[in-house]
Design a protein around this motif. Structure first.
Motif, PDB file in Angstrom:
ATOM      1  N   GLU A 350       0.787  -1.111   0.143  1.00 30.12           N
ATOM      2  CA  GLU A 350       0.019  -0.024   0.190  1.00 30.12           C
ATOM      3  C   GLU A 350       0.884   1.051   0.070  1.00 30.12           C
ATOM      4  N   MET A 351       2.217   1.196   0.651  1.00 29.38           N
ATOM      5  CA  MET A 351       2.927   2.382   0.834  1.00 29.38           C
ATOM      6  C   MET A 351       3.434   2.402  -0.791  1.00 29.38           C
ATOM      7  N   LEU A 352       3.752   1.632  -1.353  1.00 34.28           N
ATOM      8  CA  LEU A 352       4.333   1.760  -2.800  1.00 34.28           C
ATOM      9  C   LEU A 352       3.353   2.202  -3.582  1.00 34.28           C
ATOM     10  N   ARG A 353       2.041   1.920  -3.318  1.00 35.46           N
ATOM     11  CA  ARG A 353       1.260   2.336  -4.313  1.00 35.46           C
ATOM     12  C   ARG A 353       0.893   4.039  -3.983  1.00 35.46           C
ATOM     13  N   GLU A 354       1.060   4.346  -2.681  1.00 36.38           N
ATOM     14  CA  GLU A 354       0.800   5.663  -2.390  1.00 36.38           C
ATOM     15  C   GLU A 354       2.001   6.607  -2.759  1.00 36.38           C
ATOM     16  N   LYS A 355       3.248   5.867  -2.798  1.00 39.50           N
ATOM     17  CA  LYS A 355       4.512   6.558  -3.406  1.00 39.50           C
ATOM     18  C   LYS A 355       4.299   6.978  -4.807  1.00 39.50           C
ATOM     19  N   ASP A 356       3.554   5.795  -5.651  1.00 39.07           N
ATOM     20  CA  ASP A 356       3.423   6.389  -7.054  1.00 39.07           C
ATOM     21  C   ASP A 356       2.337   7.425  -7.159  1.00 39.07           C
ATOM     22  N   GLN A 357       1.615   7.733  -6.353  1.00 40.16           N
ATOM     23  CA  GLN A 357       0.704   8.734  -6.134  1.00 40.16           C
ATOM     24  C   GLN A 357       1.306  10.137  -5.792  1.00 40.16           C
ATOM     25  N   ARG A 358       2.364  10.079  -5.279  1.00 39.51           N
ATOM     26  CA  ARG A 358       3.263  11.227  -4.651  1.00 39.51           C
ATOM     27  C   ARG A 358       3.577  12.298  -5.632  1.00 39.51           C
ATOM     28  N   GLY A 359       3.140  13.876  -5.492  1.00 37.99           N
ATOM     29  CA  GLY A 359       3.639  14.723  -6.421  1.00 37.99           C
ATOM     30  C   GLY A 359       4.730  15.375  -6.027  1.00 37.99           C
ATOM     31  N   THR A 486      -4.368  26.337   1.560  1.00 32.35           N
ATOM     32  CA  THR A 486      -4.558  25.327   2.146  1.00 32.35           C
ATOM     33  C   THR A 486      -5.381  24.055   1.465  1.00 32.35           C
ATOM     34  N   GLU A 487      -6.658  24.649   1.252  1.00 32.99           N
ATOM     35  CA  GLU A 487      -7.804  23.794   0.414  1.00 32.99           C
ATOM     36  C   GLU A 487      -7.538  23.764  -1.025  1.00 32.99           C
ATOM     37  N   ILE A 488      -6.905  24.581  -2.124  1.00 25.29           N
ATOM     38  CA  ILE A 488      -6.541  24.331  -3.355  1.00 25.29           C
ATOM     39  C   ILE A 488      -5.486  23.483  -3.896  1.00 25.29           C
ATOM     40  N   TYR A 489      -4.576  23.504  -3.169  1.00 20.94           N
ATOM     41  CA  TYR A 489      -3.464  22.463  -3.099  1.00 20.94           C
ATOM     42  C   TYR A 489      -3.797  21.037  -2.826  1.00 20.94           C
ATOM     43  N   PRO A 490      -3.359  20.128  -3.700  1.00 19.05           N
ATOM     44  CA  PRO A 490      -3.538  18.723  -3.244  1.00 19.05           C
ATOM     45  C   PRO A 490      -2.568  18.232  -2.014  1.00 19.05           C
ATOM     46  N   THR A 491      -3.208  17.007  -1.476  1.00 18.00           N
ATOM     47  CA  THR A 491      -2.890  16.490  -0.275  1.00 18.00           C
ATOM     48  C   THR A 491      -1.264  16.092  -0.317  1.00 18.00           C
ATOM     49  N   VAL A 492      -1.072  15.591  -1.706  1.00 15.24           N
ATOM     50  CA  VAL A 492       0.282  15.164  -1.894  1.00 15.24           C
ATOM     51  C   VAL A 492       1.480  16.185  -1.571  1.00 15.24           C
ATOM     52  N   ILE A 493       0.950  17.259  -2.125  1.00 18.19           N
ATOM     53  CA  ILE A 493       2.046  18.410  -1.887  1.00 18.19           C
ATOM     54  C   ILE A 493       1.735  19.547  -1.086  1.00 18.19           C
ATOM     55  N   ARG A 494       0.577  19.540  -0.589  1.00 19.06           N
ATOM     56  CA  ARG A 494       0.007  20.537   0.170  1.00 19.06           C
ATOM     57  C   ARG A 494       0.832  21.506   1.031  1.00 19.06           C
ATOM     58  N   ASN A 495       1.756  20.603   2.000  1.00 22.20           N
ATOM     59  CA  ASN A 495       2.512  21.068   2.907  1.00 22.20           C
ATOM     60  C   ASN A 495       3.635  22.062   2.399  1.00 22.20           C
ATOM     61  N   SER A 496       4.281  21.290   1.260  1.00 17.75           N
ATOM     62  CA  SER A 496       5.570  22.052   0.578  1.00 17.75           C
ATOM     63  C   SER A 496       4.934  23.223  -0.228  1.00 17.75           C
ATOM     64  N   ALA A 497       3.755  23.204  -0.989  1.00 17.90           N
ATOM     65  CA  ALA A 497       3.108  24.082  -1.521  1.00 17.90           C
ATOM     66  C   ALA A 497       2.477  25.214  -0.907  1.00 17.90           C
ATOM     67  N   LYS A 556     -15.059  18.603  -1.882  1.00 15.91           N
ATOM     68  CA  LYS A 556     -13.947  17.659  -1.544  1.00 15.91           C
ATOM     69  C   LYS A 556     -12.654  18.061  -1.941  1.00 15.91           C
ATOM     70  N   LEU A 557     -11.578  18.142  -0.906  1.00 12.02           N
ATOM     71  CA  LEU A 557     -10.376  18.699  -1.173  1.00 12.02           C
ATOM     72  C   LEU A 557      -9.680  17.560  -2.277  1.00 12.02           C
ATOM     73  N   PRO A 558      -8.795  18.190  -3.024  1.00  9.77           N
ATOM     74  CA  PRO A 558      -7.952  17.341  -3.872  1.00  9.77           C
ATOM     75  C   PRO A 558      -6.950  16.614  -3.303  1.00  9.77           C
ATOM     76  N   MET A 562      -3.737  14.812 -10.356  1.00 12.31           N
ATOM     77  CA  MET A 562      -4.794  14.942 -11.171  1.00 12.31           C
ATOM     78  C   MET A 562      -6.128  15.391 -10.550  1.00 12.31           C
ATOM     79  N   ASP A 563      -6.237  15.037  -9.273  1.00 16.46           N
ATOM     80  CA  ASP A 563      -7.326  15.818  -8.672  1.00 16.46           C
ATOM     81  C   ASP A 563      -7.424  17.183  -8.801  1.00 16.46           C
ATOM     82  N   ALA A 564      -6.174  17.851  -8.568  1.00 16.68           N
ATOM     83  CA  ALA A 564      -6.133  19.398  -8.618  1.00 16.68           C
ATOM     84  C   ALA A 564      -6.255  19.773  -9.902  1.00 16.68           C
ATOM     85  N   LYS A 565      -5.753  19.293 -11.035  1.00 15.84           N
ATOM     86  CA  LYS A 565      -6.084  19.588 -12.579  1.00 15.84           C
ATOM     87  C   LYS A 565      -7.738  19.567 -12.843  1.00 15.84           C
TER      88      LYS A 565
END
Length: 578
Positions: A350-359, A486-497, A556-558, A562-565
């Motif tokens: 599951e962690m590997l699948r999540e890693k693939d979705q990281r932005g 906070t709400e526009i950026y996707p979860t995978v990069i929300r903190n850094s963005a 629903k937050l991105p 792809m969700d953000a797009k």
């Protein structure tokens, strides 16, 4: 299962969280003072060149002889030049006719507002006037660097340690700043003071947010701003009473030592402890919170969030090498049953699948849609900060009322701004409130320019009122752009963005003193209006550009890039509040 699930049993904002949150907010009062104290430390008093050969010269005329000397040597409309010696004819006011002038090297200052400021101590006037803006820029430049450096330190050593490290640095550096022997030393120390300051608010803010549940984060994020504003309001009174920049600097610095007493009451963020694998300390924090909140958390929930039988990192041993201590992180692995081993394998997959979705942050600039939204948000952060701090630095140039009263009012209007934002964002939507606040600020600033130019001096309170309305909109815009980002950026990069976006606020703050200085250099009514004209035009542009941003209320937050797009401007759907 995540920590938010545990909070459903512990309490999203119980007595424990409220107590900790209040202590954290107290540090933000000091943070608010520090962010704007340069308005007073670098205040430019009225001044003129010192009379050559007159050792006891003062800005105020003390005798008829003194007045004659001032008229003989000092041009009435120039604070940077003196007449050169010569045989001249004199007019009825006692000033030489057709006399040549030269730049002076010594000045006397009006002490009716401040007995001494950094400007009068280091003669930051005339050809050196721009150094005043440089000194302010160094503080916000240090703040910008501190965002990244102390942000990384916080992730490594913990939010609590970073908070008290920042307090310690600020206590030492702030005290040193009061006794800086030269302008260069002041500027260098001011840079590091700015860097240390960022660790106070960011660490306190993160601990507070990470201790509460999802439904309370909006309110806690907004309410902490009120304590920031309390510091701004209190600073006006302290500056009025201090009457000396050294005293004011020490007044806002020395009391930081009192915060060491809160060490035993402010916990480390349990989310950080869990993320670092420090499950033992995290369990202790949760147990203490449960006792204060008079509740209990089921053992299976605690085990699911903070597993005691899985691989983890602990501070295992302290070794003494050559008289020095070094803590080594030792990996401890407990024997796992086949069932647990299978569960671990599934978790790894599951962690590997999540890693693939990281932005990555750069992904925001690969898509036209995300590039446009990111650019608008960056511009918003810059302009709102420029206006917010620019109006603070321009309070002395409004031409009406005292600097202390104007500054007090500028801080006071932040309270209704934050309350208005808090009460409307969940009713009218983020976009409407954000664009509305920026529009109010921009229109008020432009109207203030007209007031300065055309309103009679007997009605200059109109100028102050319009300037305060501009500050009201800018303060409200600060709260909404933080929430929006906070709400526009996707979860995978929300903190850094979010970190990249807020860093542009420091750029705006660095530009603010130069905008205010340009108005002071121009002089006259036009000079007083230049900062307001610049801020008004820019923030209105930000309001117009923000129309392209999507509404995030009840959405629903991105989660992924792809969700953000695909995050359209439609408001249909239900936002996931979890």
């Amino acid at each position: 299962m995540q920590f938010d699930d545990l909070l459903q049993y512990l309490g999203e904002f119980g007595a424990f969280q409220k107590r900790v949150y209040l202590l954290l907010c107290l540090t933000c009062i000091v943070h608010g003072m520090r962010m704007v104290v340069l308005v007073f430390l670098l205040y430019t008093p009225r001044h003129r060149c010192a009379v050559p050969g007159y050792p006891n010269d003062t800005f105020d005329i003390t005798s008829l002889e003194h007045e004659e000397l001032v008229n003989k040597w000092i041009p009435s409309s120039d604070s940077c030049q003196v007449y050169t010696p010569g045989n001249y004819s004199y007019d009825v006011s006692g000033q030489p006719i057709n006399a040549s002038v030269e730049t002076c090297v010594q000045w006397v200052y009006d002490t009716s507002v401040f007995a001494s400021t950094v400007v009068s101590k280091f003669d930051l006037v005339c050809d050196n006037a721009m150094k005043r803006s440089h000194a302010t820029m160094t503080f916000y430049g240090g703040f910008l660097i501190g965002v990244f450096v102390l942000g990384a330190v916080s992730d490594i050593i913990g939010r609590k340690r970073c908070l008290f490290l920042s307090l310690t640095l600020l206590l030492l550096l702030g005290t040193g700043l009061a006794f800086a022997p030269s302008f260069l030393a002041f500027a260098i120390l001011n840079f590091f003071v700015g860097a240390a300051t960022t660790g106070i608010f960011s660490s306190a803010f993160v601990i507070g947010i990470e201790l509460v549940g999802p439904s309370k984060r909006t309110y806690t994020a907004m309410l902490i701003q009120l304590f920031f504003s309390s510091g701004v309001v209190a600073l006006a009174g302290l500056a009025y009473l201090a009457h000396h920049w050294v005293h004011l600097e020490l007044i806002i610095t020395i009391p930081l030592a009192l915060f060491y007493l809160t060490w035993w009451f402010i916990p480390e963020s349990p989310r950080w402890q869990i993320q670092r694998g420090l499950y033992g300390p995290a369990r202790e924090t949760v147990a203490k919170a449960a006792a204060v909140n008079r509740t209990s958390v089921p053992d299976d929930v605690i085990e699911a969030v903070m597993p005691s039988g899985r691989e983890r990192l602990e501070e295992k041993e302290t070794r003494i090498n050559g008289g020095k201590e070094s803590v080594s992180l030792v990996k401890v692995v407990s024997p796992l049953s086949p069932a647990v081993s299978k569960e671990q394998d599934e978790s790894e997959e599951e962690m590997l699948r999540e890693k693939d979705q990281r932005g990555r942050l750069v992904d925001l600039f690969k898509s036209k849609v995300l590039f446009l939204r990111t650019s608008v948000i960056f511009f918003n952060w810059t302009v709102i900060s420029l206006t917010f701090y620019g109006l603070n630095f321009n309070t002395a140039n409004l031409g009406a009322g005292s600097i202390f009263l104007n500054f007090f009012l500028a801080g006071l209007v932040e309270f209704p701004a934050h309350v208005t934002t808090l009460l409307t964002v969940d009713r009218l939507g983020r976009k409407m409130v954000h664009c509305g606040m920026l529009s109010v600020s921009g229109l008020a600033c432009l109207a203030c320019v007209l007031s300065i130019l055309y309103v009679p001096t007997d009605y200059q309170w109109v100028t102050v009122a319009l300037a305060m309305l501009g500050k009201f909109g800018a303060a409200g815009g600060f709260g909404t752009i933080y929430m929006y980002s906070t709400e526009i950026y996707p979860t995978v990069i929300r903190n850094s963005a979010l970190g990249a976006s807020s860093s542009w606020a420091r750029v705006g703050a660095m530009l603010a003193p130069y905008v205010a200085a340009q108005g002071a250099r121009t002089g006259g009514s036009l000079g007083k209006g230049i900062p307001l004209l610049v801020c008004g035009c820019l923030i209105l542009n930000a309001a117009v550009l923000s129309i392209v941003l999507p509404e995030t209320l009840h959405r629903k937050l991105p989660e992924t890039i792809m969700d953000a797009k695909l995050f359209s401007r439609s408001t249909k759907g239900t936002r996931d509040q979890a």
